[in-house]
Design an enzyme around this catalytic site. Structure first.
Site, PDB file in Angstrom:
ATOM      1  N   TYR A  83       0.666  -0.956  -0.208  1.00 11.96           N
ATOM      2  CA  TYR A  83      -0.087  -0.473   0.360  1.00 11.96           C
ATOM      3  C   TYR A  83       0.807   1.085   0.182  1.00 11.96           C
ATOM      4  CZ  TYR A  83      -3.338   3.242   0.864  1.00 11.96           C
ATOM      5  OH  TYR A  83      -4.063   4.719   1.265  1.00 11.96           O
ATOM      6  N   LYS A  85       1.121   4.140  -2.599  1.00 14.86           N
ATOM      7  CA  LYS A  85       0.983   5.899  -2.392  1.00 14.86           C
ATOM      8  C   LYS A  85       2.079   6.452  -3.150  1.00 14.86           C
ATOM      9  CE  LYS A  85      -3.259   5.828  -1.846  1.00 14.86           C
ATOM     10  NZ  LYS A  85      -4.615   5.964  -1.949  1.00 14.86           N
TER      11      LYS A  85
HETATM   12  C1  8X3 Z   1      -4.810   5.401   4.341  1.00 12.82           C
HETATM   13  C2  8X3 Z   1      -3.865   6.206   5.439  1.00 12.82           C
HETATM   14  O1  8X3 Z   1      -2.693   5.523   7.684  1.00 12.82           O
HETATM   15  O2  8X3 Z   1      -3.868   4.066   6.771  1.00 12.82           O
HETATM   16  O3  8X3 Z   1      -4.264   6.569   3.235  1.00 12.82           O
HETATM   17  O4  8X3 Z   1      -2.251   4.479   5.383  1.00 12.82           O
HETATM   18  S1  8X3 Z   1      -3.181   5.392   7.115  1.00 12.82           S
END
Ligand code: 8X3
Length: 264
Positions: free
Chosen positions: A164, A168
């Protein structure tokens, strides 16, 4: 001017008809909206909220809300998207790339290829594909604003979030490069980087385990979707010579992403 603009939102644009002091969502601001998501029933509820928000705001312009089923990770759906937009709404002025997905908190070595591909397909390739769909038109019409929803995970990697966070970080790099590519045009490029926002996002991360998802927000009050919608409206409504390049938005009691998500 906002009244001339159509907005395109990937995934849902949240509308809260109870906060009317200033436009807190694009429906209240008088935009026409093309709303897309994978769940057409959920999208229909958002459309109804948009109708109510627009009526409640009492603005005379905007108010056309169209829903289109779209999985941004599906190349064939992206390819046929433009044809599904009503012709009188095809001059899009703002693209909001909001679709984002995380599944699992697995450590490197245990991450399934499928989960890895799904996250990149939605968060990175879908966002890029949608941007490519509109950017040429934006350049040709000398207008347009691309608002990408990044994340604190695009600034600060954490254990249990390698894929993830990588997606990002990719969103951040892509957005920053795009901003430099269109710097000699009126096209604007914004990255909004939220911290903790309580949505269904965490429940998916924990594969449906609601108590594990709730546990993430223990001890602090997370942001809600409306907080981010408000930032989108604010960035989009700056004067044409102002580009909000990045907006890093956190709950007041969050200062870091370094949460060690528990392993499944
Ligand atoms: C979501 C925020 O803190 O779960 O993009 O990575 S976090």
């Amino acid at each position: 001017a906002p009244q001339r603009q159509q907005r395109f939102c990937s995934q849902k644009q949240v509308c809260n008809p109870h906060r009317r002091l200033s436009p807190t969502n694009l429906a209240q601001a008088g935009s026409n909206l093309i709303l897309t998501a994978r769940r057409i029933d959920a999208l229909e509820k958002v459309r109804q909220q948009c109708v109510a928000a627009h009526q409640g705001a009492g603005v005379q312009h905007g108010g056309q809300f169209v829903t289109i089923l779209l999985d941004v990770s599906d190349k064939s759906q992206i390819a046929s998207l433009l044809n599904k937009i009503p012709t009188d709404l095809r001059n899009i002025d703002i693209l909001v790339n909001n679709a984002g997905y995380v599944v699992g908190v697995d450590r490197v070595g245990d991450i399934s290829l499928q989960n890895m591909e799904e996250m990149f397909a939605t968060n990175v390739f879908g966002l890029i594909a949608l941007t490519q769909l509109f950017i040429k038109d934006f350049r040709e019409r000398s207008t347009g604003h691309i608002i990408n929803i990044g994340s604190i995970a695009g600034k600060e990697p954490y254990a249990g979030g390698s894929i993830y966070c990588a997606t990002k970080h990719a969103v951040h790099a892509f957005t920053a490069a795009l901003m430099r590519e269109v710097v000699d045009t009126p096209v604007r490029v914004t990255e909004i980087q939220p911290g903790m926002v309580e949505t269904e996002f965490s429940i998916v991360r924990y594969r449906g385990d609601k108590s594990a998802a709730d546990n993430v927000y223990n001890g602090l009050q997370p942001l809600v979707a409306e907080d981010i919608a408000e930032e989108i409206v604010w960035a989009a409504s700056r004067p044409a010579h102002v580009n909000i390049a990045e907006l890093f938005v956190l709950p007041v009691n969050q200062a870091s992403a370094t949460i060690n998500y528990r392993s499944n």
